[in-house]
Enzyme design. Sequence first.
Site, short mmCIF file in Angstrom:
data_model
loop_
_atom_site.label_atom_id
_atom_site.label_comp_id
_atom_site.label_asym_id
_atom_site.label_seq_id
_atom_site.Cartn_x
_atom_site.Cartn_y
_atom_site.Cartn_z
CG LEU A 136 -2.06 -0.99 1.27
CD1 LEU A 136 -2.54 -0.64 2.07
CD2 LEU A 136 -3.09 -0.14 0.51
N GLY B 209 5.33 2.48 3.65
CA GLY B 209 6.52 3.25 4.21
C GLY B 209 6.76 4.53 3.19
CG ASP C 179 8.32 0.15 4.07
OD1 ASP C 179 8.86 0.58 2.65
OD2 ASP C 179 8.41 -0.26 4.04
CG ASP D 208 0.13 -9.90 8.24
OD1 ASP D 208 -1.02 -10.55 7.75
OD2 ASP D 208 0.98 -9.64 7.56
CB ILE D 209 -0.23 -15.68 12.39
CG1 ILE D 209 -1.22 -16.11 12.06
CG2 ILE D 209 0.49 -16.14 13.83
CD1 ILE D 209 -1.52 -17.50 12.05
CB THR E 244 -11.14 0.54 5.69
OG1 THR E 244 -10.49 1.04 4.61
CG2 THR E 244 -10.76 1.39 6.75
CB CYS F 128 27.56 -3.04 -7.35
SG CYS F 128 28.46 -4.72 -6.10
CD GLN G 27 32.06 -7.45 -9.99
OE1 GLN G 27 30.96 -8.87 -9.94
NE2 GLN G 27 31.87 -7.03 -7.98
CG HIS H 192 25.28 -0.95 -4.38
ND1 HIS H 192 24.44 -2.01 -5.15
CD2 HIS H 192 26.02 -1.84 -3.67
CE1 HIS H 192 25.08 -2.77 -5.45
NE2 HIS H 192 26.13 -2.95 -4.40
CD GLU I 174 22.91 1.16 -6.17
OE1 GLU I 174 23.74 1.58 -6.68
OE2 GLU I 174 22.16 -0.04 -6.49
N1 GLN Z 1 27.83 -10.47 -7.43
C1 GLN Z 1 29.02 -10.02 -7.13
C2 GLN Z 1 29.92 -10.01 -6.44
O1 GLN Z 1 29.78 -10.60 -5.13
C3 GLN Z 1 28.24 -7.83 -7.48
C4 GLN Z 1 27.55 -8.30 -6.36
C5 GLN Z 1 26.14 -6.02 -6.52
O2 GLN Z 1 26.20 -6.24 -7.78
N2 GLN Z 1 25.95 -6.21 -5.65
O3 GLN Z 1 30.67 -9.08 -6.21
#
Ligand code: GLN
Length: 537
Positions: free
Chosen positions: A14, A17, A70, A147-148, A191, A381, A385, A507, A509
């Site tokens: 819904l 979060g 979340d 939910d239990i 509701t 990540c 690679q 990462h 992001e």
């Molecule tokens: N699988 C890759 C690693 O473990 C990349 C991990 C990822 O993209 N978070 O290094």
Amino acid sequence: MKFIFVTGGVVSSLGKGLTAASLGTLLENRGLKVVLQKFDPYLNVDPGTMNPYQHGEVYVLDDGAETDLDLGHYERFTNCKLTRMNNLTSGQVYQTVLNNEREGRYLGKTVQVIPHVTDQIKKRIDLLATQSKADVVITEIGGTTGDIEGLPFLEAIREFALEVGYNNAIFMHVTYVPFIKAAGELKTKPTQQSVAKLREIGITPHLLVCRCEKPLDKELRQKISMFCNVPVEAVIEEKDVDHSIYEVPLMLQRERADDLVCRLLDLHTPPANMTHWQEIIRKLIAPQHRVRVGVVGKYIGLQDAYKSVYEAIIHGGVGNDCGVEIVQVDAEEIEKNGAEKTLKGLGGILVPGGFGERGIEGKILAAQYARENKIPYFGLCLGMQIATIEFARNVLKLAKAHSTEFEPNTPHPVIAMLDEQKRVTKKGGTMRLGAQPCQLALGSKAALFYGSFVVNERHRHRYEFNNAYRDKFEKAGFVFSGLSPDGKLVEIIELPNHPFFIASQFHPEFLSKPHQPHPLFKGFIAAAHAHIHQKPL
Ligand code: GLN
């Protein structure tokens, strides 16, 4: 200190979060210090070992905690600093209780859900409140009433609210008011029933946030108020957003949800100033520019699997006053139909993180297509690679180069397991996780975008660039523009003779917000826009 407990009814997904985070935004903009916390009733200790199909993305914090997505909303919508203290699962609660029992802390007693499990849950609310020194603690309970698994958490918050008093703690229930097409009507019964379920266990919501497709009229609000035992002003409409999730705080403000919360909790503040937020929405609704970028992944059907990546791309757009259409590309589709056919016409190509072999060759084809056609490429990540493997195979002519994750016997393991990982046998919480410093090379594009030479970024991986190949790569023009401070780990790579070919082992992001777009995402969208319009960056 004040407490807001957020529960959900009728169905999952819904946007509880988002609602909790949006209320956090409003309270923060009223000048209050806010902290958010998520309780997840499942028995996993954390979501780190779950498949994205089960759980969506795993959101990583600075301290390396692998948490519920979340928490990503909490960080994007507010300035609160999150640690592993902000996400509690039943698995963690039971682990602690059972360890306590073995240590003899409950000697002589029968260990029970009430009070031992519930006490442990209440302790975590207290602990966060004390550590954060926040004015308001918002605690979201995962799952749906009924939910239990969720019962111990609901019992714990009921007790907690009783103990701190109702002018210090309130319950906000996020529920669903479905529109039944055949009847042409919004229906309130689900509701009513989910509130009845809550009242059965002693919780009466102070606010009902009603998720709906159509506006709630006065009559309907009165009906909900009457049957659910909440004042009519506490029936808050939260309609599906037209453009963006970032509209939710403004929606709640229009419904005066934050006014009511402050009144109930005896908090005296000026109204929230949301001017900057309105400007973000303006850029999202009517941007000056537009661009399409592709995200090449393997969990493409699932909106939540790359949540933070999609959000960070949108933020990158906000940073350029540019609306971004995200094209979700299935990597296996590229394997079937070729890169040209699948990716032609995109302003930029992004390969996000991932695990496992499926779709890897398609991602490698995407990186090759972007490199050869000078289309902006951004790798995160696994995406870094992938770019490395592609360069090894097609530029360095190292046939069958691969990551040992996917081909343990490759003749050219250009990506190999981190040394520290070789001794690891357990799977949960054992990757290289969390914020680590990275030094940027002078004159690199990465340093230019960041406007700095040291950055701290969040990691989640077991494999890395294999240093035995550094010289070979460097001689062919591959730039290692970000390294760990000891120089041993490759953190960012880039190609100089390309408008934007940047990939990071971390990462980025996870550190982007609508009002603070991540510099690499902002740069990527600028490059994608420039590419489509054939302008210099
Ligand atoms: N699988 C890759 C690693 O473990 C990349 C991990 C990822 O993209 N978070 O290094």
